[in-house]
Every structure is written in structure tokens, then in C-alpha cells.
Design a protein around this motif. Structure first.
Motif, PDB file in Angstrom:
ATOM      1  N   ARG A   9     -14.808  44.108 -70.990  1.00 44.58           N
ATOM      2  CA  ARG A   9     -15.673  43.040 -71.501  1.00 44.58           C
ATOM      3  C   ARG A   9     -15.409  41.716 -70.782  1.00 44.58           C
ATOM      4  O   ARG A   9     -16.344  41.011 -70.386  1.00 44.58           O
ATOM      5  CB  ARG A   9     -15.450  42.872 -72.999  1.00 44.58           C
ATOM      6  N   ASN A  10     -14.127  41.381 -70.586  1.00 46.25           N
ATOM      7  CA  ASN A  10     -13.807  40.100 -69.954  1.00 46.25           C
ATOM      8  C   ASN A  10     -14.187  40.098 -68.478  1.00 46.25           C
ATOM      9  O   ASN A  10     -14.652  39.068 -67.957  1.00 46.25           O
ATOM     10  CB  ASN A  10     -12.321  39.796 -70.132  1.00 46.25           C
ATOM     11  N   HIS A  39     -17.890  39.553 -68.319  1.00 47.43           N
ATOM     12  CA  HIS A  39     -18.247  38.190 -68.707  1.00 47.43           C
ATOM     13  C   HIS A  39     -17.964  37.204 -67.569  1.00 47.43           C
ATOM     14  O   HIS A  39     -18.787  36.323 -67.276  1.00 47.43           O
ATOM     15  CB  HIS A  39     -17.446  37.796 -69.949  1.00 47.43           C
ATOM     16  N   GLU A  40     -16.807  37.347 -66.905  1.00 53.95           N
ATOM     17  CA  GLU A  40     -16.484  36.421 -65.823  1.00 53.95           C
ATOM     18  C   GLU A  40     -17.349  36.693 -64.600  1.00 53.95           C
ATOM     19  O   GLU A  40     -17.813  35.755 -63.932  1.00 53.95           O
ATOM     20  CB  GLU A  40     -14.999  36.541 -65.473  1.00 53.95           C
ATOM     21  N   LEU A  88     -11.099  45.678 -73.755  1.00 56.48           N
ATOM     22  CA  LEU A  88     -11.043  44.219 -73.636  1.00 56.48           C
ATOM     23  C   LEU A  88     -11.124  43.791 -72.176  1.00 56.48           C
ATOM     24  O   LEU A  88     -11.792  42.800 -71.839  1.00 56.48           O
ATOM     25  CB  LEU A  88      -9.754  43.699 -74.266  1.00 56.48           C
ATOM     26  N   TRP A 100      -2.863  40.973 -75.857  1.00 59.80           N
ATOM     27  CA  TRP A 100      -4.094  40.324 -75.399  1.00 59.80           C
ATOM     28  C   TRP A 100      -4.452  39.159 -76.322  1.00 59.80           C
ATOM     29  O   TRP A 100      -4.803  38.066 -75.866  1.00 59.80           O
ATOM     30  CB  TRP A 100      -5.229  41.345 -75.334  1.00 59.80           C
ATOM     31  N   ASN A 116      -3.814  39.075 -68.965  1.00 60.37           N
ATOM     32  CA  ASN A 116      -4.942  38.403 -68.325  1.00 60.37           C
ATOM     33  C   ASN A 116      -5.386  39.212 -67.111  1.00 60.37           C
ATOM     34  O   ASN A 116      -4.671  40.105 -66.633  1.00 60.37           O
ATOM     35  CB  ASN A 116      -4.552  36.985 -67.905  1.00 60.37           C
ATOM     36  N   SER A 135     -10.775  44.093 -60.472  1.00 61.26           N
ATOM     37  CA  SER A 135     -10.070  43.426 -61.567  1.00 61.26           C
ATOM     38  C   SER A 135      -8.780  44.181 -61.865  1.00 61.26           C
ATOM     39  O   SER A 135      -8.778  45.403 -61.988  1.00 61.26           O
ATOM     40  CB  SER A 135     -10.954  43.362 -62.816  1.00 61.26           C
ATOM     41  N   SER A 161     -22.597  40.405 -71.775  1.00 64.19           N
ATOM     42  CA  SER A 161     -22.267  39.478 -70.693  1.00 64.19           C
ATOM     43  C   SER A 161     -23.471  39.086 -69.856  1.00 64.19           C
ATOM     44  O   SER A 161     -23.454  38.050 -69.190  1.00 64.19           O
ATOM     45  CB  SER A 161     -21.204  40.105 -69.794  1.00 64.19           C
TER      46      SER A 161
END
Length: 712
Positions: free
Chosen positions: A531-532, A535-536, A528, A470, A476, A495, A577
């Protein structure tokens, strides 16, 4: 028991006391007395002689140095080095003189008796120099084999310097030795006479020792040696060797008879212990220890003969599900039935010598060796027949407490000596082959091959490369759109994690996710990803016609669920986020939830209180029990793609899907269908009131920016 005469203990003690008395009397009165006295006398004589001769040497040296100092006064006053040299060389030629030094008041050498006076003007730098220069009278120092004597040279009150003479003590040492040699010669004569007496006494002691040894040999040593031989036989596992019989009425006789009774008791306990130590307590089969010993013995017998044997590892598929749902007692019953089926399958191998063992848990192992008229028969063919029989027998339903239980087995086969030459390596390779059978879909068998080791190496390398992937930008997130069925409006996305390896390219998620799960890396990677994704998703716009911002669903592994930190991780991700809790959907597999239902129920309840929605992923492939949904509250469930794939041609899948939708709606649970790849599938799901759908017909997984454009 009454004993006549002295018993063995008293006789042994009396004999030991007599021997010790003789030894002490001989050694203390003769040897120590005489030798100790001689050493003391010689030491005293040496000290006295050394002191006397040293004193004589010192007195003579001081007289000679004083005389030389007086003779050097005038030449030194007039600094007549020639006269000083003549006197110095004359003194240097005297017996036992090693060196002569004439020095000035500051300790610098004026003459050393040599022709060229190489040391002229150099200061004396030995350890005694400072004391000698400061001395106002004679100064004497002895170090080892050298006596140093100095005397100042003066005329009136004026000090002109001094002179030093070094004397060798070798002559003194030789004189000491000559004096002591005579003393030693006298003592040697005394020692020779004493030695005659000592030899006479030793002969007497030897005679007594021989007699005592003969008595001890007959009365004690011989019976004990016989007991020792019998004990070594017992230690080697031979409990049939006889114990010497004895009619003695002393302690040794009691020991021999007790030893015989002990042998019988130990043999009985050994049989019991071996039965326990070498058999499985539940199934009665051989255990790991017994199997390992038998395998090593057979391999030793096969070395160099060219014969082959096969090792089969059989591991039940999804056995944990039985323990989790029906309890460990039901699991034990399953293992008993499995052991019986394996033994029946093995008994059908009439042309083979077999050994069945349980290695623990749900793992069984079978050793297969050809027997009969052709001991070198087709081992591979026999192993195939047995493996197929095991797969077939263990895939049949088992009746357990009135319920049918369907399991399967994965079998790995390794051949000796083709695949391995030792017991450890053979079992390791058989285990690797069994693992490959599980990887191939379970309920099948696989033979070991060299490529399997390469696969293991690749798996280890993949785990190594996955660490830090990562941070290196190799991992990704992509997003697969999820649509509302009734109006086909985009309402959210799932996701998904993708890995673009720098050398291997795109790695299938089914491969690296499994590696991450088994290695524990999924906990860090999952955090991770969470969190991503939050956030997106926080910046996603509202899709046309949706009426509310889209949600994002994130997959949570069983390890994350068991870690205990999931609630805090989710709360932190939402706070950092700014994503609304109701827009985050967590997807958990049915197996992960049911495996720890009580703890999972509490955790999922707290997540729902936080506002997060919980979905049950892959519904239909696990326990498929809607009763669990009453105990573990979820907001939605996702029907597995295996049901959707055959929806158009399999009426059973259509009926089952319709039933799941209807029952879920009756419980207020949202239903999501995944794997929609045809328009007909979408139409059928819309007719059955399925709430949400996703699949390649609606949209492929895409990057974050591409998904934002799709939302617009």
C-alpha cells in the motif's frame, strides 16, 4: 465335551445360594426382627413419656401463672412495684423457673424479679411478644428446652398488663431418661440372651464359610490366582512364562487351556506389532518411538558413570524441491538411498555402538556411543568423523529415474551429558544445532553450544519486537533505482523494506524477513509495504528521457501468494493510491511460484489481466527451468546477483547470462540484472541486450524523498 457330575458353574451357584440363604435367615429373623422392634418400642415410649410430662408441666405452669396474675392485679393497679417485686421474686424461686416478666398493656417490662429492674420500660422483642400482648387468655409456647406461659392481668374490663413465666424443660428431660433407662435395662437383658443365640449361629455360619472357602480355594481360587500371575507376566511383556497345565473337564479347565493358546497368539502378534510400531515403514530403520525408548534406556545406564554419547540430527537440504518437481514417489526413492548411505557411513564406525532412526519426513537421527576396549573414548572426535562422513556421502549425486539429483544435509550434534542430562533436552539441543547448520549455509555440521539457545531467544524476541514495528515507525521503505540499459535512463525502482530497531539499530533484511516469513507476520507487513509503495509511486514525476512515469516493483512472499487474498489486496492498493496498474511490478521468487504451479498460474494470470506486471525474482538460484515460463506466464525475470558478480572473470557465468537473456527475449520476457557493481558488468550486459539493470554502481537504496529528487 461331556462332563461328569455338576460343572463348576452349577456348583458355584448352589454354594452361593446356600450362603445367601443362611445369611438372610439369620439376619432377617433374628437381628432385624429384634432390634427393629426394640427401637420402635423405645421410640413409642419416649414419645408417650415426653407428651405426658410436657402436658403436666404445661398444666402446672398455666395454674401457677394464673395464680400469680390474680395476686398481681391489685399491686399492679396501684402500681406498687415493691409488692410486684415481692411476688415476682417469690415466683422466680420456684423449681424449674428461668425467668418471670411482668409487663404493661403495651408490652413494656415493669418487673423481672431483679433488685434494680435493669430491663424496666424496655419492650419485649422476642418472637412471641406480639402474640402474648394480643392474647386475651393464657398463652403457651414451647421452644426446644423452654416452656413460655403467659396470662393477662385485668381488673374488670380494664387490662393492666400481663405476666410471663419461662420454665426449663430439663427436669422433664431427666424424668424421661429415668423412665427410659428402666426400659433399656430390660431390653439389654433380652439382647444378651439373643446375643448368645446369634453367636451360636455365627459360629455355625463360620464353620460353613470355612468349609466353603477351603473348597473354593482348591477348586477355583488357586487356579485363577495362577492364571492371574501368568497374566501379569504377559502384561509385563514376558511371553515365555509357563501357563499352568490342567486336566479338569469343566469351564475352568477350558479357560486354562484357552489362556495357553491365547498366550501363544498374543506373543506372535506382539512380535508383529513391535516390528511395525518400532520401525519406519519406508526405510526399515528404527522410528521415533523405538529411538526414544532406546535413548532413555542408554541414558539411565550412563547416569553417574562419566561416560558420554553423541546424538546426531541429519536433515536433508531442499528435499521439498524433489517432491514438488519429481513427485512423492521420487522423494521416497531419495529417502531410501539416503538411509542406505547413512547406514554405510555408520557401519564404518568400527569403534562405536550406533543406532540409526528416521524421525519422519527427511529427518534422520543417529545415536553414537563408544564401545570396545575404551568405552569412554573421544566421543566428540567420533561425532566429527561421522558428521563429516554424512555430509560427504549425502552431498554426492543420486541417480533417480535417469536424472542426477544433488542434495545436501545439515547435521546437528549434541553430547551427553555436556549438553543435556535428559532424552528430551538432548534431542531438543540436537535439533537446535541442526537448525544452526542450516542457518550457516546448509550441507555442513554444527555442535550444540549454549549460545545457540541465546540465538533462539533473540529470534523469539525479534519476532515479538517485529509485531507492531510498522505502527511504531520502525519499518520503512527505501527504493533502489532501476535503469534502462541501452541509454542508462532511470525508469523505476525496487521497493525494499528496512527495520531500524530502537535498541539494536539497523537489522539486516535477511534476518528479520526470515523471522517474518516463519512467524506469518510477512502477510501483514507485506500488505502495508504494498500500500505504501503504491501511494508514494503515484506521485513520482516522469524522469528525463524516460518518456513515461516510473514503475515501482514490490516483493511478494510465498505466504502472500498462498493466502488467496493477494489479488484483492493489489486491486485495493491500486484503487486507494490511484497508481496505474502497469506501473506496479510484483516480484515473486521462482521457488514460491513453482511450489504451487497450478494455483500460482491462475493467480498470476488474473494479476496480469488487472494490468499489473509480474517478475520472477532471483532467477538462476532455484529450479532455473525456462520451461516453467511457458506454463506460468511472467512479464520479466531478474537474473540473480550471484551470476553478475563473477561476470567479468567467469566465462561460464557470462555464457549462462547471455543464454538466459536470449531465451527470455525469444519468449517476450523482459530481463533485469541485479547486483551491478562495476562499469565492466554494465558494459557486458548492455552488449548482451539485457533490458534493465540495478546495483550499487548505479545507485544505492534511498528514502522516498531522496528518490523523488533523483527522478527530477
Amino acid at each position: 465335551m461331556k462332563r461328569s457330575g455338576l460343572n463348576l458353574q452349577l456348583r458355584f451357584q448352589v454354594g452361593i445360594l446356600l450362603v445367601l440363604g443362611i445369611v438372610v435367615l439369620m439376619m432377617v429373623m433374628l437381628w432385624n426382627r429384634q432390634q427393629g422392634s426394640q427401637r420402635e418400642i423405645i421410640d413409642i415410649a419416649r414419645q408417650s413419656t415426653h407428651g405426658l410430662l410436657s402436658e403436666q408441666m404445661r398444666a402446672g405452669g398455666e395454674a401457677q401463672v394464673r395464680q400469680l396474675a390474680d395476686a398481681l392485679a391489685n399491686p399492679l393497679y396501684y402500681f406498687d412495684l415493691d409488692a410486684v417485686g415481692i411476688l415476682t421474686r417469690s415466683a422466680l424461686r420456684a423449681p424449674d423457673v428461668d425467668y418471670v416478666l411482668v409487663y404493661d398493656p403495651k408490652g413494656r417490662i415493669l418487673h423481672d424479679g431483679s433488685g434494680d429492674i435493669a430491663a424496666y420500660g424496655q419492650p419485649m422483642n422476642d418472637p412471641f411478644a406480639a402474640e402474648i400482648i394480643a392474647a386475651n387468655g393464657p398463652h403457651t409456647r414451647q421452644t426446644g428446652e423452654l416452656l413460655d406461659v403467659s396470662y393477662p392481668i385485668s381488673i374488670g374490663d380494664e387490662r393492666l398488663g400481663g405476666v410471663r413465666i419461662g420454665y426449663s424443660m430439663a427436669t422433664v428431660a431427666r424424668a424421661e431418661e429415668r423412665a427410659l433407662d428402666g426400659l433399656r435395662a430390660g431390653f439389654d437383658e433380652v439382647n444378651r440372651r439373643s446375643l448368645d443365640w446369634l453367636l451360636l449361629l455365627c459360629c455355625g455360619f463360620g464353620a460353613v464359610a470355612l468349609v466353603g472357602t477351603a473348597v473354593l480355594q482348591r477348586m477355583l481360587v488357586k487356579p485363577i490366582r495362577m492364571l492371574g500371575d501368568a497374566a501379569r507376566q504377559f502384561e509385563a511383556g514376558d511371553f515365555d512364562s509357563p501357563v499352568p497345565d490342567s486336566r479338569r473337564r469343566d469351564e475352568l479347565g477350558d479357560l486354562i487351556r484357552t489362556f495357553g493358546r491365547m498366550r501363544e497368539s498374543v506373543a506372535r502378534h506382539d512380535r508383529d506389532i513391535r516390528r511395525v510400531a518400532y520401525s519406519d515403514a519406508l526405510t526399515g530403520l528404527a522410528n521415533r518411538l523405538a529411538f526414544r525408548e532406546s535413548l532413555e534406556q542408554r541414558l539411565r545406564e550412563q547416569q553417574g558413570t562419566g561416560s558420554q554419547l553423541a546424538l546426531l540430527f541429519a536433515d536433508l537440504d531442499d528435499f521439498k524441491r524433489v517432491n514438488d518437481t519429481l513427485g512423492h514417489e521420487a522423494g521416497d526413492e531419495v529417502l531410501l538411498q539416503v538411509a542406505a548411505r547413512i547406514e554405510r557411513a555408520v557401519q564404518d564406525m568400527q569403534d562405536a555402538d550406533t543406532l540409526v532412526a528416521r524421525f519422519g519426513g527427511d529427518e534422520f537421527v543417529i545415536l553414537l556411543q563408544p564401545s570396545g576396549p575404551e568405552p569412554n573414548g573421544d566421543v566428540r572426535g567420533m561425532a566429527i568423523r561421522l558428521a563429516e562422513a554424512l555430509v560427504l556421502a549425502l552431498s554426492e549425486p543420486m541417480l533417480l529415474h535417469g536424472r542426477q539429483v544433488l542434495l545436501g544435509t545439515s547435521v546437528g550434534v549434541a553430547i551427553f551429558p555436556d549438553d543435556a542430562g535428559s532424552a528430551s533436552l538432548l534431542m531438543k539441543n540436537g535439533d537446535i544445532a541442526m537448525y544452526q547448520a542450516k542457518m550457516a549455509g546448509k550441507n555442513c555440521y554444527r555442535f550444540y553450544s549454549r549460545t545457540m539457545d541465546q540465538a533462539i531467544e533473540r529470534r523469539v524476541r525479534m519476532e515479538h519486537d517485529l509485531r507492531g514495528a510498522w505502527e511504531r515507525g520502525e519499518l520503512n521503505l527505501v527504493y533502489q533505482p532501476i535503469y534502462r540499459t541501452r541509454d542508462r535512463v532511470l525508469v523505476g525502482a525496487e521497493s525494499l523494506l528496512r527495520w531500524n530497531h530502537p535498541e539494536d539499530g539497523a537489522v539486516a533484511p535477511s534476518v528479520f524477513i526470515d523471522v517474518a516469513e516463519q512467524s506469518g507476520l510477512i502477510e501483514a507487513i507485506g500488505l502495508l509495504a504494498l500500500r505504501n509503495a503504491c501511494h508514494e509511486a503515484a506521485n513520482w514525476p516522469v524522469p528525463p528521457g524516460a518518456g513515461e512515469p516510473p514503475f515501482v516493483s514490490v516483493n511478494v512472499s510465498a505466504r502472500q501468494l498462498r493466502s488467496g487474498d493477494l489479488l484483492k489486496q493489489v486491486a485495493d492498493a491500486l484503487q486507494q493510491s490511484g497508481l496505474a496498474p502497469e506501473r506496479l511490478h510484483l516480484e515473486l521468487t521462482e521457488t514460491a511460484v513453482i511450489s504451487d504451479e497450478s494455483n500460482a498460474g491462475v493467480l498470476l494470470g488474473r494479476l496480469r489481466q488487472l494490468g499489473v506486471k509480474v517478475w520472477l525474482d532471483d532467477f538462476g538460484t532455484g529450479y532455473s527451468s525456462l520451461s516453467h515460463l511457458r506454463r506460468v506466464q511472467v512479464d520479466g525475470l531478474k537474473i540473480d546477483r550471484s551470476f553478475i558478480t563473477d561476470l567479468l572473470r567467469d566465462p561460464d557465468d557470462l555464457a549462462l547470462t547471455s543464454a538466459i537473456v536470449a531465451m527470455a527475449h525469444s519468449m517476450g520476457v523482459t530481463v533485469v540484472a541485479e547486483g551491478v557493481e562495476r562499469a565492466g558488468q554494465f558494459d557486458l550486459l548492455r552488449e548482451r541486450d539485457c533490458d534493465l539493470v540495478q546495483g550499487y554502481w548505479l545507485g544505492h537504496p534511498m528514502g522516498g524523498q531522496e528518490f523523488v529528487r533523483l527522478l527530477g
